[in-house]
Design an enzyme around this catalytic site. Structure first.
Site, mmCIF file in Angstrom:
data_model
loop_
_atom_site.group_PDB
_atom_site.id
_atom_site.type_symbol
_atom_site.label_atom_id
_atom_site.label_comp_id
_atom_site.label_asym_id
_atom_site.label_seq_id
_atom_site.Cartn_x
_atom_site.Cartn_y
_atom_site.Cartn_z
ATOM 1 N N GLU A 139 -5.313 -3.418 -0.669
ATOM 2 C CA GLU A 139 -5.889 -2.621 0.419
ATOM 3 C C GLU A 139 -6.370 -1.257 -0.063
ATOM 4 O OE1 GLU A 139 -2.264 -4.801 2.300
ATOM 5 O OE2 GLU A 139 -2.852 -4.064 0.329
ATOM 6 N N CYS A 167 0.112 1.055 2.510
ATOM 7 C CA CYS A 167 -1.229 0.581 2.852
ATOM 8 C C CYS A 167 -1.532 0.777 4.338
ATOM 9 C CB CYS A 167 -1.395 -0.869 2.441
ATOM 10 S SG CYS A 167 -1.358 -1.075 0.642
ATOM 11 N N HIS A 180 -2.546 -1.585 -4.992
ATOM 12 C CA HIS A 180 -2.501 -2.624 -3.962
ATOM 13 C C HIS A 180 -3.925 -3.005 -3.575
ATOM 14 C CE1 HIS A 180 1.807 -2.142 -2.241
ATOM 15 N NE2 HIS A 180 1.786 -1.759 -3.510
ATOM 16 N N CYS A 238 1.911 -3.192 3.642
ATOM 17 C CA CYS A 238 3.163 -2.445 3.512
ATOM 18 C C CYS A 238 2.993 -1.075 4.177
ATOM 19 C CB CYS A 238 3.522 -2.273 2.030
ATOM 20 S SG CYS A 238 2.399 -1.139 1.152
#
Length: 164
Positions: free
Chosen positions: A55, A86, A53, A83
């Site tokens: 992040e 993260c 991801h 999410c």
């Protein structure tokens, strides 16, 4: 242009890199002392890795750059609400603030589904600012998913025609 818009534009540039790879266009930058120290964009499909991801990539790079897992004096700018994974990493990194463009009503954990960033039960809470370049980021995400649906429909039509 505000500081928030300036840095969110940098996050949008990262999201466009994901878009070019046909990944969900999510981008992120981390700022410390008014300087971008880390960047990331979504690469889950490209890497075949749940953890790829935007992040998490940016947090990893920022920690390497600073030499510390604590990012207490840093601000993250991200094009889509984080999410649960993260958001947890953001809390664990002790990030000072997160600036979010678009909210994610289906999976967001900075206020939509949950707000993991500001739970009093955790030992750290993160300041949140929402809505910076929201329309631009929402439009980019909508266009991406519209193109995906259209492509899927074209494939189905082609399959049906081939069978006939």
């Amino acid at each position: 242009m505000t500081q928030e818009e300036k840095y969110m534009r940098a996050a949008v540039r990262e999201a466009k890199k994901a878009y070019a790879l046909r990944e969900v266009p999510i981008g992120c930058v981390i700022v410390q002392n008014d300087k971008i120290i880390a960047r990331g964009y979504n690469r889950r499909n490209t890497e075949g890795n749940t953890l790829a991801h935007a992040e998490l990539t940016a947090i990893r790079k920022a920690s390497k750059k600073t030499g510390d897992w604590r990012l207490e004096d840093c601000t993250m700018y991200v094009t889509l609400e984080p999410c649960q994974m993260c958001a947890g990493a953001i809390v664990q990194s002790r990030m000072k603030k997160v600036v979010i463009a678009s909210m994610n009503p289906k999976a967001g954990c900075a206020g939509s589904v949950l707000n993991l960033l500001q739970m009093a039960e955790f030992n750290h809470q993160v300041e949140i600012e929402r809505g910076v370049l929201e329309e631009e980021c929402s439009n980019m995400l909508s266009a991406f998913f519209r193109e995906l649906r259209e492509e899927k429909n074209r494939s189905k039509t082609a399959e049906t025609a081939a069978k006939a």
